[in-house]
Design a protein around this motif. Structure first.
Motif, PDB file in Angstrom:
ATOM      1  N   ASN A  32       0.022   1.956   7.877  1.00 56.65           N
ATOM      2  CA  ASN A  32      -0.870   3.034   8.282  1.00 56.65           C
ATOM      3  C   ASN A  32      -0.371   3.609   9.599  1.00 56.65           C
ATOM      4  O   ASN A  32      -0.765   3.177  10.669  1.00 56.65           O
ATOM      5  N   TRP A  38       0.154   3.947   3.075  1.00 56.03           N
ATOM      6  CA  TRP A  38      -0.198   3.387   1.782  1.00 56.03           C
ATOM      7  C   TRP A  38      -1.707   3.445   1.646  1.00 56.03           C
ATOM      8  O   TRP A  38      -2.446   3.244   2.601  1.00 56.03           O
ATOM      9  N   LEU A  39      -2.194   3.720   0.434  1.00 53.67           N
ATOM     10  CA  LEU A  39      -3.623   3.753   0.135  1.00 53.67           C
ATOM     11  C   LEU A  39      -3.949   2.743  -0.939  1.00 53.67           C
ATOM     12  O   LEU A  39      -3.139   2.490  -1.836  1.00 53.67           O
ATOM     13  N   ILE A  41      -6.649   2.339  -3.911  1.00 55.25           N
ATOM     14  CA  ILE A  41      -7.669   3.027  -4.689  1.00 55.25           C
ATOM     15  C   ILE A  41      -7.936   2.205  -5.937  1.00 55.25           C
ATOM     16  O   ILE A  41      -7.028   1.977  -6.736  1.00 55.25           O
TER      17      ILE A  41
END
Length: 54
Positions: A32, A38-39, A41
């Motif tokens: 981050n 990067w996420l 979900i």
């Protein structure tokens, strides 16, 4: 890397890649920054770094 064999309609066997990489949230949190993002979900990790300029 794990593979599984599947049979198609033509009777030929195909190899299917079923390998998965697991990340701890601590590893994702390191990604981050202004250079990398990067996420998570629905439990899946996505590298969206290439979209930071948009």
């Amino acid at each position: 890397m794990a593979t599984a064999e599947a049979s198609g309609n033509d009777g030929k066997e195909q190899e299917v890649d079923t390998s998965a990489t697991y990340y701890r949230l601590e590893e994702v949190a390191k990604r981050n920054s202004l250079k990398e993002l990067w996420l998570v979900i629905h439990g899946r990790v996505y590298d969206v770094t290439r979209f930071l300029n948009e």
